[in-house]
Design a protein around this motif. Structure first.
Motif, PDB file in Angstrom:
ATOM      1  N   VAL A   1      13.271  -8.975  12.008  1.00 31.68           N
ATOM      2  CA  VAL A   1      12.131  -9.841  11.742  1.00 31.68           C
ATOM      3  C   VAL A   1      11.993 -10.864  12.866  1.00 31.68           C
ATOM      4  O   VAL A   1      12.953 -11.545  13.210  1.00 31.68           O
TER       5      VAL A   1
ATOM      6  N   ASP B   1       3.056 -13.781   1.486  1.00 30.44           N
ATOM      7  CA  ASP B   1       4.041 -13.749   2.564  1.00 30.44           C
ATOM      8  C   ASP B   1       3.895 -12.464   3.369  1.00 30.44           C
ATOM      9  O   ASP B   1       3.703 -11.385   2.814  1.00 30.44           O
ATOM     10  N   ALA B   2       3.992 -12.587   4.666  1.00 34.78           N
ATOM     11  CA  ALA B   2       3.956 -11.441   5.575  1.00 34.78           C
ATOM     12  C   ALA B   2       5.006 -11.686   6.657  1.00 34.78           C
ATOM     13  O   ALA B   2       5.492 -12.804   6.819  1.00 34.78           O
ATOM     14  N   ASN B   3       5.358 -10.633   7.343  1.00 40.08           N
ATOM     15  CA  ASN B   3       6.302 -10.818   8.446  1.00 40.08           C
ATOM     16  C   ASN B   3       5.984  -9.872   9.584  1.00 40.08           C
ATOM     17  O   ASN B   3       5.343  -8.847   9.407  1.00 40.08           O
TER      18      ASN B   3
ATOM     19  N   THR C   1       7.780  -7.634  12.377  1.00 47.86           N
ATOM     20  CA  THR C   1       9.079  -7.017  12.644  1.00 47.86           C
ATOM     21  C   THR C   1       9.019  -6.148  13.895  1.00 47.86           C
ATOM     22  O   THR C   1       7.950  -5.714  14.326  1.00 47.86           O
TER      23      THR C   1
ATOM     24  N   ILE D   1       8.136 -14.956   9.994  1.00 50.30           N
ATOM     25  CA  ILE D   1       7.649 -14.893   8.621  1.00 50.30           C
ATOM     26  C   ILE D   1       6.500 -15.894   8.535  1.00 50.30           C
ATOM     27  O   ILE D   1       6.628 -17.030   9.005  1.00 50.30           O
ATOM     28  N   TYR D   2       5.398 -15.458   7.950  1.00 52.00           N
ATOM     29  CA  TYR D   2       4.231 -16.330   7.907  1.00 52.00           C
ATOM     30  C   TYR D   2       3.421 -16.056   6.641  1.00 52.00           C
ATOM     31  O   TYR D   2       3.669 -15.090   5.926  1.00 52.00           O
ATOM     32  N   LYS D   3       2.467 -16.899   6.373  1.00 52.53           N
ATOM     33  CA  LYS D   3       1.545 -16.740   5.243  1.00 52.53           C
ATOM     34  C   LYS D   3       0.263 -16.108   5.768  1.00 52.53           C
ATOM     35  O   LYS D   3      -0.251 -16.501   6.806  1.00 52.53           O
TER      36      LYS D   3
END
Length: 119
Positions: A51, A67-69, A71, A54-56
């Motif tokens: 990862v 939540d999303a990320n 990678t 991590i963000y909104k």
């Protein structure tokens, strides 16, 4: 005359040496800093990915945040051609590094040194 003899010995040693560093050592240097930001910053020390952030994210239809990320993929199990294609055809957040074929091979050898030694 003595200095000239020492210089000749040093020059002969230099010319006889195949390389100052191995392909794997060169690959490690490139992996850690090919052209500014190192591959290891996103793909990890050993190339297993992970990862990055991590963000909104906002869904405009529902009006909800979730939540999303971001990678990066594992680059260890790629074939040499897949590895080279991934570098040469950069897309998304993957930067373009403009590496030579020899540099790509050196990085591949570094990341796959255990697999290559088993053969």
């Amino acid at each position: 005359m003595k200095k000239f003899g020492i210089l000749v010995v040093i020059l002969a040693t230099f010319l006889a040496a195949k390389s100052f560093i191995t392909d794997i050592e060169y690959g490690k240097m490139l992996y850690q800093n090919p052209r500014g930001i190192g591959c290891d910053k996103c793909h990890g020390k050993s190339g297993f990915g992970g990862v990055i952030a991590i963000y909104k994210e906002f869904n405009k239809t529902s009006g909800e945040k979730y939540d999303a990320n971001l990678t990066t993929p594992n680059i260890i199990n790629l074939t040499p051609q897949e590895f080279a294609d991934g570098i040469m055809q950069s897309r998304g957040v993957m930067p373009s590094y403009f590496l030579t074929a020899d540099e790509i091979v050196a990085i591949y050898k570094y990341l796959n040194k255990e697999k290559l030694n088993d053969k």
